[in-house]
Motif scaffolding. Structure first.
Motif, PDB file in Angstrom:
ATOM      1  N   ALA A 164     101.522  19.208  49.146  1.00 32.71           N
ATOM      2  CA  ALA A 164     101.963  19.957  47.766  1.00 32.71           C
ATOM      3  C   ALA A 164     103.416  18.796  47.343  1.00 32.71           C
ATOM      4  O   ALA A 164     103.958  18.386  48.283  1.00 32.71           O
ATOM      5  N   TRP A 165     103.682  19.282  45.707  1.00 34.55           N
ATOM      6  CA  TRP A 165     104.951  18.746  45.856  1.00 34.55           C
ATOM      7  C   TRP A 165     104.965  20.304  45.341  1.00 34.55           C
ATOM      8  O   TRP A 165     104.292  20.602  44.258  1.00 34.55           O
ATOM      9  N   TYR A 166     106.763  20.520  45.327  1.00 34.14           N
ATOM     10  CA  TYR A 166     107.137  22.369  44.527  1.00 34.14           C
ATOM     11  C   TYR A 166     108.941  21.303  43.979  1.00 34.14           C
ATOM     12  O   TYR A 166     109.031  20.260  44.039  1.00 34.14           O
ATOM     13  N   ARG A 167     108.918  22.588  42.417  1.00 33.28           N
ATOM     14  CA  ARG A 167     110.704  21.905  42.275  1.00 33.28           C
ATOM     15  C   ARG A 167     111.217  23.091  42.352  1.00 33.28           C
ATOM     16  O   ARG A 167     110.845  24.431  42.087  1.00 33.28           O
ATOM     17  N   GLN A 168     112.705  22.680  42.006  1.00 32.83           N
ATOM     18  CA  GLN A 168     113.270  23.355  41.742  1.00 32.83           C
ATOM     19  C   GLN A 168     114.398  23.472  40.932  1.00 32.83           C
ATOM     20  O   GLN A 168     115.171  22.185  40.612  1.00 32.83           O
ATOM     21  N   ALA A 169     114.785  24.077  39.699  1.00 28.35           N
ATOM     22  CA  ALA A 169     115.514  23.609  39.003  1.00 28.35           C
ATOM     23  C   ALA A 169     116.976  24.834  39.044  1.00 28.35           C
ATOM     24  O   ALA A 169     116.681  25.452  39.438  1.00 28.35           O
ATOM     25  N   PRO A 170     117.682  24.206  38.321  1.00 26.16           N
ATOM     26  CA  PRO A 170     119.523  25.583  38.482  1.00 26.16           C
ATOM     27  C   PRO A 170     118.994  26.734  38.354  1.00 26.16           C
ATOM     28  O   PRO A 170     118.274  26.782  37.318  1.00 26.16           O
ATOM     29  N   GLY A 171     119.300  27.736  39.045  1.00 23.83           N
ATOM     30  CA  GLY A 171     119.052  28.745  38.463  1.00 23.83           C
ATOM     31  C   GLY A 171     118.027  28.978  38.906  1.00 23.83           C
ATOM     32  O   GLY A 171     118.059  30.728  38.367  1.00 23.83           O
ATOM     33  N   LYS A 172     117.000  28.355  39.090  1.00 24.84           N
ATOM     34  CA  LYS A 172     115.468  29.143  39.194  1.00 24.84           C
ATOM     35  C   LYS A 172     115.042  28.425  40.632  1.00 24.84           C
ATOM     36  O   LYS A 172     115.192  28.074  41.616  1.00 24.84           O
ATOM     37  N   GLN A 173     113.723  29.949  40.886  1.00 24.71           N
ATOM     38  CA  GLN A 173     113.461  29.827  42.128  1.00 24.71           C
ATOM     39  C   GLN A 173     112.401  28.140  42.336  1.00 24.71           C
ATOM     40  O   GLN A 173     111.640  27.827  42.012  1.00 24.71           O
ATOM     41  N   ARG A 174     112.397  27.895  43.720  1.00 30.36           N
ATOM     42  CA  ARG A 174     111.069  26.985  44.460  1.00 30.36           C
ATOM     43  C   ARG A 174     109.866  27.303  43.120  1.00 30.36           C
ATOM     44  O   ARG A 174     109.682  28.336  43.991  1.00 30.36           O
ATOM     45  N   GLU A 175     109.407  26.402  43.294  1.00 30.54           N
ATOM     46  CA  GLU A 175     107.861  26.491  42.286  1.00 30.54           C
ATOM     47  C   GLU A 175     107.180  25.750  42.556  1.00 30.54           C
ATOM     48  O   GLU A 175     107.903  24.208  43.172  1.00 30.54           O
ATOM     49  N   THR A 194      92.661  20.473  44.099  1.00 29.73           N
ATOM     50  CA  THR A 194      94.397  20.471  43.970  1.00 29.73           C
ATOM     51  C   THR A 194      93.965  21.938  43.363  1.00 29.73           C
ATOM     52  O   THR A 194      93.286  22.438  42.717  1.00 29.73           O
ATOM     53  N   ASN A 195      94.981  22.317  43.101  1.00 30.40           N
ATOM     54  CA  ASN A 195      95.830  23.206  42.056  1.00 30.40           C
ATOM     55  C   ASN A 195      96.827  22.680  41.344  1.00 30.40           C
ATOM     56  O   ASN A 195      97.837  22.784  41.767  1.00 30.40           O
ATOM     57  N   TYR A 196      97.010  22.937  40.372  1.00 30.14           N
ATOM     58  CA  TYR A 196      98.134  23.157  39.611  1.00 30.14           C
ATOM     59  C   TYR A 196      98.593  23.853  39.001  1.00 30.14           C
ATOM     60  O   TYR A 196      98.057  25.149  38.250  1.00 30.14           O
ATOM     61  N   ALA A 197     100.478  23.781  38.835  1.00 26.87           N
ATOM     62  CA  ALA A 197     100.627  24.924  37.692  1.00 26.87           C
ATOM     63  C   ALA A 197     100.751  24.353  36.552  1.00 26.87           C
ATOM     64  O   ALA A 197     100.087  23.334  36.021  1.00 26.87           O
ATOM     65  N   ASP A 198     100.601  25.731  35.840  1.00 23.94           N
ATOM     66  CA  ASP A 198     100.103  25.275  34.062  1.00 23.94           C
ATOM     67  C   ASP A 198     100.755  25.506  33.986  1.00 23.94           C
ATOM     68  O   ASP A 198      99.977  24.564  32.156  1.00 23.94           O
TER      69      ASP A 198
END
Length: 120
Positions: free
Chosen positions: A34-45, A56-60
């Motif tokens: 999988a791939w996750y991401r984390q933007a500044p000030g936000k939780q990893r998603e 497969t499963n994708y973020a909306d």
């Protein structure tokens, strides 16, 4: 077990990038990648996930723009990112659930992260 991610960078809105993450070391089997991401000030998603069975499963927020795939022979997972938006800017992390030996339980492993910056 080590995960090496690469492919991040700077791109203008509407552009594309392809991330890759290669798993090295003693591996008996890899289940999900999988791939996750984390933007500044936000939780990893979670961005996208792919099981060994091909589900497969994708973020909306990325469905229809991003595609996750894997090359089992190379123990590599890819994330093709098209039509990038400034809100896609984040550090992207690859993740695998794997067993090092047939008798071992499944463990979770993370890559070091690669920066993706999308300008407007």
């Amino acid at each position: 077990v080590q995960l090496q991610a690469c492919g991040g960078g700077f791109v203008q809105a509407g552009g594309s990038l392809r991330l890759s993450c290669t798993v090295s070391g003693s591996i008996f089997s890899i289940n999900s990648m999988a791939w996750y991401r984390q933007a500044p000030g936000k939780q990893r998603e979670l961005v996208a996930a792919l099981t060994s069975g091909g589900s497969t499963n994708y973020a909306d927020s990325v469905r229809g723009r991003f595609t996750i795939s894997r090359d089992n022979a190379k123990n590599t997972v890819y994330l093709q990112m098209n039509s990038l938006k400034p809100e896609d800017t984040a550090v992207y992390y690859c993740y695998v659930a794997a067993r090092r030996y047939y008798y071992e339980a499944e463990y979770h492993y993370w890559g070091q992260g690669t920066q993706v910056t999308v300008s407007s």
